[in-house]
Design a protein around this motif. Structure first.
Motif, PDB file in Angstrom:
ATOM      1  N   VAL A  47       0.872  -1.169   0.000  1.00  0.00           N
ATOM      2  CA  VAL A  47       0.000   0.000   0.000  1.00  0.00           C
ATOM      3  C   VAL A  47       0.909   1.218   0.000  1.00  0.00           C
ATOM      4  CG1 VAL A  47      -1.720   1.315   1.294  1.00  0.00           C
ATOM      5  CG2 VAL A  47      -1.869  -1.178   1.197  1.00  0.00           C
ATOM      6  N   PHE A  48       0.665   2.119  -0.940  1.00  0.00           N
ATOM      7  CA  PHE A  48       1.512   3.276  -1.190  1.00  0.00           C
ATOM      8  C   PHE A  48       0.605   4.500  -1.130  1.00  0.00           C
ATOM      9  CE2 PHE A  48       3.554   6.262  -4.069  1.00  0.00           C
ATOM     10  CZ  PHE A  48       4.910   6.008  -3.986  1.00  0.00           C
ATOM     11  N   GLY A  73      -3.245  12.254  -0.414  1.00  0.00           N
ATOM     12  CA  GLY A  73      -4.486  11.564  -0.078  1.00  0.00           C
ATOM     13  C   GLY A  73      -4.790  10.383  -0.981  1.00  0.00           C
ATOM     14  N   ASP A  74      -4.074  10.266  -2.107  1.00  0.00           N
ATOM     15  CA  ASP A  74      -4.295   9.144  -3.018  1.00  0.00           C
ATOM     16  C   ASP A  74      -3.508   7.920  -2.571  1.00  0.00           C
ATOM     17  OD1 ASP A  74      -5.911  10.752  -4.580  1.00  0.00           O
ATOM     18  OD2 ASP A  74      -4.358  11.167  -6.075  1.00  0.00           O
ATOM     19  N   VAL A  75      -4.078   6.744  -2.844  1.00  0.00           N
ATOM     20  CA  VAL A  75      -3.467   5.474  -2.442  1.00  0.00           C
ATOM     21  C   VAL A  75      -3.350   4.577  -3.660  1.00  0.00           C
ATOM     22  CG1 VAL A  75      -3.748   3.416  -1.008  1.00  0.00           C
ATOM     23  CG2 VAL A  75      -4.441   5.652  -0.121  1.00  0.00           C
ATOM     24  N   ARG A  93       6.200  13.017   0.171  1.00  0.00           N
ATOM     25  CA  ARG A  93       6.211  12.186   1.377  1.00  0.00           C
ATOM     26  C   ARG A  93       5.184  11.092   1.179  1.00  0.00           C
ATOM     27  NH1 ARG A  93       7.355  17.287   2.281  1.00  0.00           N
ATOM     28  NH2 ARG A  93       9.131  17.773   3.607  1.00  0.00           N
ATOM     29  N   ILE A  94       5.619   9.867   1.409  1.00  0.00           N
ATOM     30  CA  ILE A  94       4.812   8.701   1.071  1.00  0.00           C
ATOM     31  C   ILE A  94       4.815   7.719   2.225  1.00  0.00           C
ATOM     32  CG2 ILE A  94       4.606   6.788  -0.554  1.00  0.00           C
ATOM     33  CD1 ILE A  94       6.606   8.873  -2.249  1.00  0.00           C
ATOM     34  N   LEU A  95       3.641   7.225   2.576  1.00  0.00           N
ATOM     35  CA  LEU A  95       3.510   6.182   3.583  1.00  0.00           C
ATOM     36  C   LEU A  95       3.436   4.853   2.843  1.00  0.00           C
ATOM     37  CD1 LEU A  95       3.125   5.979   6.696  1.00  0.00           C
ATOM     38  CD2 LEU A  95       0.697   5.660   6.209  1.00  0.00           C
ATOM     39  N   VAL A  96       4.342   3.932   3.190  1.00  0.00           N
ATOM     40  CA  VAL A  96       4.394   2.632   2.527  1.00  0.00           C
ATOM     41  C   VAL A  96       4.179   1.534   3.562  1.00  0.00           C
ATOM     42  CG1 VAL A  96       5.824   1.028   1.189  1.00  0.00           C
ATOM     43  CG2 VAL A  96       5.928   3.484   0.708  1.00  0.00           C
ATOM     44  N   ILE A  97       3.230   0.662   3.271  1.00  0.00           N
ATOM     45  CA  ILE A  97       2.921  -0.475   4.133  1.00  0.00           C
ATOM     46  C   ILE A  97       3.165  -1.726   3.306  1.00  0.00           C
ATOM     47  CG2 ILE A  97       1.151  -1.608   5.539  1.00  0.00           C
ATOM     48  CD1 ILE A  97      -0.238   1.256   5.522  1.00  0.00           C
ATOM     49  N   GLU A  98       4.082  -2.590   3.787  1.00  0.00           N
ATOM     50  CA  GLU A  98       4.467  -3.760   3.016  1.00  0.00           C
ATOM     51  C   GLU A  98       5.075  -4.818   3.928  1.00  0.00           C
ATOM     52  OE1 GLU A  98       7.372  -2.392   0.171  1.00  0.00           O
ATOM     53  OE2 GLU A  98       8.648  -1.591   1.749  1.00  0.00           O
ATOM     54  N   THR A  99       5.282  -5.988   3.384  1.00  0.00           N
ATOM     55  CA  THR A  99       5.920  -7.075   4.115  1.00  0.00           C
ATOM     56  C   THR A  99       7.353  -6.668   4.472  1.00  0.00           C
ATOM     57  OG1 THR A  99       4.605  -8.657   2.868  1.00  0.00           O
ATOM     58  CG2 THR A  99       6.523  -9.524   4.038  1.00  0.00           C
ATOM     59  N   GLU A 100       7.746  -6.951   5.698  1.00  0.00           N
ATOM     60  CA  GLU A 100       9.101  -6.625   6.166  1.00  0.00           C
ATOM     61  C   GLU A 100      10.133  -7.214   5.212  1.00  0.00           C
ATOM     62  OE1 GLU A 100      11.689  -6.965  10.276  1.00  0.00           O
ATOM     63  OE2 GLU A 100       9.984  -8.318   9.979  1.00  0.00           O
ATOM     64  N   GLY A 101      11.140  -6.390   4.854  1.00  0.00           N
ATOM     65  CA  GLY A 101      12.231  -6.845   3.999  1.00  0.00           C
ATOM     66  C   GLY A 101      11.917  -6.797   2.526  1.00  0.00           C
ATOM     67  N   SER A 102      10.728  -6.344   2.158  1.00  0.00           N
ATOM     68  CA  SER A 102      10.369  -6.256   0.744  1.00  0.00           C
ATOM     69  C   SER A 102      11.244  -5.231   0.052  1.00  0.00           C
ATOM     70  CB  SER A 102       8.889  -5.889   0.606  1.00  0.00           C
ATOM     71  OG  SER A 102       8.455  -6.051  -0.708  1.00  0.00           O
TER      72      SER A 102
END
Length: 103
Positions: A47-48, A73-75, A93-102
């Motif tokens: 998720v970016f 505000g866009d994803v 500035r970007i919030l990134v949610i991902e699997t650890e170590g990706s």
């Protein structure tokens, strides 16, 4: 408990990150960048979320390159196997949610 003022975050280099959380192997990181990343496919889903700035997200669907303009505000959701690369227009500035170590 943490409060993060994302608009105040900068890094010494493009794609520098602030680690916010690791929840059962899923990381949440705040990135600052003013330069493109590299074409890649993550090890899992990603998720970016653009918090500040404008990012052109290039991705390949069916072998055809496409571009989506992302503003604050866009994803963008990159499913497994989604090849993509982010190109900010100036600082972002970007919030990134991902699997650890990706990647």
């Amino acid at each position: 408990m943490k409060i993060i003022r994302s608009k105040e975050f900068t890094a010494e280099r493009a794609w520098g990150a602030l680690d916010i959380a690791n929840m059962n192997g899923v990381t949440t990181r705040l990135h600052w960048t003013d330069a493109p990343y590299k074409w890649h496919v993550n090890d899992g889903e990603e998720v970016f979320a653009v918090l500040d700035g404008i990012v052109d997200m290039h991705y390949r669907a069916g072998g055809v390159e496409q571009v989506a303009e992302l503003r604050g505000g866009d994803v963008f959701f990159a499913g497994v196997g989604c090849e993509h690369v982010a190109h900010p227009r100036g600082a972002a500035r970007i919030l990134v949610i991902e699997t650890e170590g990706s990647v």
